[in-house]
Design a protein around this motif. Structure first.
Motif, PDB file in Angstrom:
ATOM      1  N   LYS A 186       0.837  -1.207   0.000  1.00  0.00           N
ATOM      2  CA  LYS A 186       0.000   0.000   0.000  1.00  0.00           C
ATOM      3  C   LYS A 186       0.874   1.260   0.000  1.00  0.00           C
ATOM      4  N   GLU A 190       0.441   4.256  -2.537  1.00  0.00           N
ATOM      5  CA  GLU A 190       0.081   5.613  -2.093  1.00  0.00           C
ATOM      6  C   GLU A 190       1.189   6.620  -2.448  1.00  0.00           C
ATOM      7  N   LYS A 193       0.802   7.392  -6.147  1.00  0.00           N
ATOM      8  CA  LYS A 193      -0.324   8.328  -6.371  1.00  0.00           C
ATOM      9  C   LYS A 193       0.127   9.753  -6.125  1.00  0.00           C
ATOM     10  N   LYS A 226      -2.184  -3.477  -5.545  1.00  0.00           N
ATOM     11  CA  LYS A 226      -3.390  -3.610  -6.397  1.00  0.00           C
ATOM     12  C   LYS A 226      -4.575  -2.857  -5.783  1.00  0.00           C
ATOM     13  N   GLU A 227      -4.661  -2.838  -4.453  1.00  0.00           N
ATOM     14  CA  GLU A 227      -5.766  -2.121  -3.793  1.00  0.00           C
ATOM     15  C   GLU A 227      -5.754  -0.643  -4.180  1.00  0.00           C
ATOM     16  N   ILE A 228      -4.552  -0.058  -4.187  1.00  0.00           N
ATOM     17  CA  ILE A 228      -4.444   1.372  -4.546  1.00  0.00           C
ATOM     18  C   ILE A 228      -4.664   1.539  -6.043  1.00  0.00           C
ATOM     19  N   ASP A 230      -6.472  -0.256  -8.080  1.00  0.00           N
ATOM     20  CA  ASP A 230      -7.916  -0.377  -8.378  1.00  0.00           C
ATOM     21  C   ASP A 230      -8.661   0.887  -7.959  1.00  0.00           C
ATOM     22  N   ARG A 231      -8.317   1.413  -6.791  1.00  0.00           N
ATOM     23  CA  ARG A 231      -8.998   2.612  -6.286  1.00  0.00           C
ATOM     24  C   ARG A 231      -8.737   3.809  -7.205  1.00  0.00           C
ATOM     25  N   GLU A 232      -7.513   3.896  -7.748  1.00  0.00           N
ATOM     26  CA  GLU A 232      -7.126   5.051  -8.574  1.00  0.00           C
ATOM     27  C   GLU A 232      -7.401   4.847 -10.054  1.00  0.00           C
ATOM     28  N   GLY A 233      -7.869   3.662 -10.422  1.00  0.00           N
ATOM     29  CA  GLY A 233      -8.181   3.414 -11.841  1.00  0.00           C
ATOM     30  C   GLY A 233      -6.941   3.216 -12.695  1.00  0.00           C
ATOM     31  N   ASP A 365      -3.555   4.006   4.958  1.00  0.00           N
ATOM     32  CA  ASP A 365      -4.685   3.755   5.873  1.00  0.00           C
ATOM     33  C   ASP A 365      -4.876   4.918   6.850  1.00  0.00           C
TER      34      ASP A 365
END
Ligand code: GZL
Length: 383
Positions: A186, A190, A193, A226-228, A230-233, A365
């Motif tokens: 993560k 992050e 991003k 992958k969690e980030i 997916d969230r950010e497209g 988080d």
């Protein structure tokens, strides 16, 4: 050897207790045999646990023997089943354990390099049981297939300490000392991003070179990033395993350079050795990476050579995984030696590294993160 003495004392106490205290109800039997993992036959049905008062007498006997051993300075025998020798990180992890569990420090260390072979690792643990060591340390190559052999360790009265990677299909161990791999993944996401926003990068097309498939380090880093994404497209164009090795990183990156030529702007390597191989492949393919170039290169571990590549403007950001867990494992053993109960989980402190222009503010988080500038002093102090 302490373990043999302890077993003899415990056996004597339990026989005496069973004869004298037959009126008490035996403690409930352990859970039914755990589902056997593919590599192992089903565990035998668990024996009935001893009656409660026998356990108390046994514990008193164990404390007496442990105290005696501590006082007498008996050598503590430790069996360590290590993943292998695949990376700089692993070398540092092995050295940390060998330095701590040395004969000068009162230990007799039996070390087995399992060469990334899960069957060999199970065999090594069974060998330690046969040897009758006092403690077993395991860095599990993969996170499943462990409950049968951990039950055998428990039946033999040998405490197990898990180091680094996690065991996800059994809790029959005294403690785990390692890293939060999901947080590492993560943090990389992050950071990317925040860095992409600072750089005005609108689209992320990432290629991932993952670690050994099924290792908790691979699972956590993949899931976290992958969690980030997916969230950010973002688009993750591909993810293939480099097995945490330089050779694996180079092979996968060579394939990526052919299959995704001109289509990617981020490469995520799940350890520095994969990044070293990926850089060779990108050099050979004429792909420019690192700050100010076409491709952002993210890595994990932050070993000395990895930080040197950050300082040289090759790796854009490096997310540390701390291999120096052995001193904390020794604390667990000392607690057990004194009859105490150690914390079940001990997390290592880790840092995120970059050069000043790549240091950005971000949170994981909801918790603000601090990045560390890579300087010659930081590199000199690294593992
Ligand atoms: C992570 C560790 C991984 C490292 C790799 O804790 O298990 O295994 O990230 C090593 O370098 O091969």
């Amino acid at each position: 050897m302490k373990k043999k003495l302890l077993s003899a004392v415990l056996s004597a106490v339990m026989v005496a207790g069973l004869v004298a205290g037959c009126g008490s109800a035996a403690a409930p039997a352990a859970d039914a045999a755990a589902p056997a993992p593919a590599a192992e036959e089903a565990a035998p049905a668990a024996e009935e646990a001893p009656a409660a008062e026998v356990v108390e007498s046994a514990e008193a006997a164990e404390e007496a023997v442990a105290a005696d051993a501590g006082a007498s300075g008996d050598v503590i025998t430790v069996g360590f089943a290590q993943v292998g020798h695949e990376s700089d990180w692993r070398t540092a992890s092995t050295k940390s354990c060998q330095d701590v569990f040395s004969s000068a420090n009162g230990y007799d260390l039996s070390f087995v390099d399992c060469d990334n072979d899960s069957a060999a690792q199970l065999e090594a643990v069974r060998g330690f049981i046969e040897q009758g060591v006092d403690y077993i340390i395991i860095d599990p190559i993969v996170s499943t297939g462990w409950d049968t052999v951990l039950t055998e360790c428990e039946d033999a009265g040998i405490p197990v300490i898990v180091i680094d990677r996690t065991i996800d299909d059994s809790d029959k161990y005294a403690a785990w000392v390692g890293s939060n791999f999901l947080t590492e993944g993560k943090a990389a996401g992050e950071w990317l991003k925040a860095y992409a926003e600072k750089q005005g990068i609108k689209e992320i097309n990432a290629l991932v070179i993952s670690g050994t498939t099924g290792a908790s380090a691979q699972i956590g880093r993949s899931d976290g990033f992958k969690e980030i994404a997916d969230r950010e497209g973002w688009t993750i164009l591909d993810e293939q395993t480099g097995d945490f090795t330089e050779e694996g990183g180079q092979q996968v990156m060579e394939s990526y350079c052919k299959s995704y030529e001109g289509k990617f702007n981020v490469v995520v390597c799940q350890n520095d050795n994969e990044a070293f191989g990926a850089m060779t492949a990108m050099d050979n393919a004429g792909v420019k990476y690192g700050p100010g170039n076409d491709v952002i290169l993210i890595s994990f571990d932050a070993c000395t050579a990895g930080l040197e590549d950050v300082k040289a403007g090759k790796i854009t950001a490096d997310f540390e995984c701390n291999p120096l867990a052995a001193p904390f494992v020794e604390e667990v053993i000392k607690t057990l030696q004194s009859g105490g109960t150690p914390e079940k989980e001990v997390y290592m402190v880790e840092h995120w590294y970059a050069l000043p222009d790549q240091i950005v503010d971000f949170s994981v988080d909801g918790e603000a993160q601090t990045m560390t500038e890579v300087t010659d002093e930081v590199i000199a102090a690294q593992y």
